[in-house]
Design a protein around this motif. Sequence first.
Motif, mmCIF file in Angstrom:
data_model
loop_
_atom_site.group_PDB
_atom_site.id
_atom_site.type_symbol
_atom_site.label_atom_id
_atom_site.label_comp_id
_atom_site.label_asym_id
_atom_site.label_seq_id
_atom_site.Cartn_x
_atom_site.Cartn_y
_atom_site.Cartn_z
ATOM 1 N N ILE A 96 0.797 -1.235 0.000
ATOM 2 C CA ILE A 96 0.000 0.000 0.000
ATOM 3 C C ILE A 96 0.824 1.278 0.000
ATOM 4 O O ILE A 96 0.252 2.367 -0.024
ATOM 5 N N LEU A 182 -5.024 0.342 9.150
ATOM 6 C CA LEU A 182 -4.697 -0.837 8.352
ATOM 7 C C LEU A 182 -5.828 -1.850 8.433
ATOM 8 O O LEU A 182 -6.142 -2.543 7.474
ATOM 9 N N ILE A 186 -8.230 0.667 5.361
ATOM 10 C CA ILE A 186 -7.766 0.165 4.071
ATOM 11 C C ILE A 186 -8.550 -1.092 3.693
ATOM 12 O O ILE A 186 -8.614 -2.043 4.474
ATOM 13 N N LYS A 190 -7.019 -4.328 -1.024
ATOM 14 C CA LYS A 190 -5.687 -3.734 -1.110
ATOM 15 C C LYS A 190 -4.698 -4.413 -0.163
ATOM 16 O O LYS A 190 -3.506 -4.511 -0.471
ATOM 17 N N ASN A 282 -15.040 -3.794 6.137
ATOM 18 C CA ASN A 282 -13.937 -4.575 6.691
ATOM 19 C C ASN A 282 -14.418 -5.488 7.807
ATOM 20 O O ASN A 282 -13.961 -6.635 7.941
ATOM 21 N N ASP A 308 -6.435 8.745 -1.777
ATOM 22 C CA ASP A 308 -6.504 7.293 -1.627
ATOM 23 C C ASP A 308 -7.781 6.843 -0.924
ATOM 24 O O ASP A 308 -8.358 5.815 -1.276
ATOM 25 N N THR A 309 -8.213 7.593 0.096
ATOM 26 C CA THR A 309 -9.437 7.208 0.808
ATOM 27 C C THR A 309 -10.629 7.251 -0.136
ATOM 28 O O THR A 309 -11.487 6.362 -0.119
ATOM 29 N N ASP A 312 -10.527 4.253 -2.310
ATOM 30 C CA ASP A 312 -10.988 3.073 -1.581
ATOM 31 C C ASP A 312 -12.517 3.016 -1.543
ATOM 32 O O ASP A 312 -13.113 1.932 -1.630
ATOM 33 N N SER A 354 -5.931 4.819 -10.111
ATOM 34 C CA SER A 354 -5.806 3.636 -9.262
ATOM 35 C C SER A 354 -6.519 2.447 -9.889
ATOM 36 O O SER A 354 -7.301 2.586 -10.843
#
Length: 492
Positions: A96, A182, A186, A190, A282, A308-309, A312, A354
Amino acid sequence: MGKTTGFMEYERIEEGYKPVGERLKHYKEFVIGLDADQAKIQGARCMDCGTPFCNNGCPVNNIIPDFNDLVYQQDWKSAIAVLHSTNNFPEFTGRICPAPCEAACVLNVNNDAVGIKSIEHAIIDRAWAEGWVQPRPAKHKTGKKVAVVGAGPAGMAAAQQLARAGHDVTVFEKNDRVGGLLRYGIPDFKMEKSHIDRRVEQMKAEGVVFRTGVVVGAAKDPLGKGSKVTNLAKETVTPEELQKEFDAVLLTGGAEQSRDLPVPGRDLDGVHFAMEFLPQQNRVNAGDKVKGQLRADGKHVIVIGGGDTGSDCVGTSNRHGAASVTQFELMPMPPEQENKPLVWPYWPYKLRTSSSHEEGCEREFAISTKEFMGEKGKVTGLKTVQVEFKDGKFVEVPGTEKVFKADLVLLAMGFVSPVATVLEAFGVEKDARGNARATTDFDGGYATNVPKVFAAGDIRRGQSLVVWAIREGRQAARSVDEFLMGYSDLPR
């Protein structure tokens, strides 16, 4: 270095992806890593550049030319030893990290950089497969006790280093599982959480004690005003109890205060922080039952925030089966290719696409949300306007107003500061951005104004990368060790 002429003979080899149609059906990792022969070729491209800028571009200062050469020589066991000498968790960063080391690669001046991240990924996966990653308990105990508050990558790195120095380390984590963002930020596609779990088992074997479901200080909504996240902590510990029981306390919490968008209609149902949306999936992936889970099935999703968020959120929404996904970015569209003579060896400003974008996403740049529109208390759309940057501020472009349909809006505009509860409970001074005030100086680094209380990671530097969290955790561990023992053999 690798092969003397390798950088002239071989091209960069990118890691592969499984087909979009296949990977959208699950939440497993889908990156196809380099095999041994491909990694050897990438290692051969590392050139004798004299000054390895990659080493300086890497926040943990990985000794990159050395492990590249060792992979080229097919000495994988030595390669993981070199890698572990600077990085406690290369399986995290190999998956990552955005790889600032590659931006700084000398070959990147006028060619494609060495695939450093893919080599790192290959080394650590090989090391786990071969059984080379083993617990390294301290040979001698110091009798000193350290509390680490926060079990994200900074806390994990610090705890492992301190345990290996011989201290008795207890990690306190408010969530029910270890890993911080993490674990609950994430997405699994990923980085699968088994990578965290086996590191936790290694650290337990090294003497680290993990206490999950424990809040240090007063419990508080972890995302700030307006979020609908329930705090799952089952126990509260006061700073006074920690300061009495432990010889040192290291605060390594995250920068969890999400940046809000206070425009008309913000209170409509269907407008949520990204960190309400992502952790729920998650938890479901981990086997938990989440009542009233936020889902994107069949919905028109707008993601506000181009980082990045936000990416995601795009990938997760597509796996839910969203009808459409659109991502907003306030800044103008970057150039597809950076101006290398201008920016090298620093992190370049350029358009980044991405794997989640490739799975299906419309991207809107230089756009600002003026209002959330709704009916019967539910969001139905967004009123927007194009903007441009003039005289140090964003100004609206006349005649560019537009309405976007939306059933679910996810705010992914970054994080402004740590949630202040822990810092206030300890009486730690804050800087202008609301982070813990602590310097990184060699003498007394990471110490706060409160005796025997230290701070590292996002709680000190603000929202940042996992690799920076690992760096700060390692450096703070050395400072704590010096504070306790008067000296330290831990690397800085």
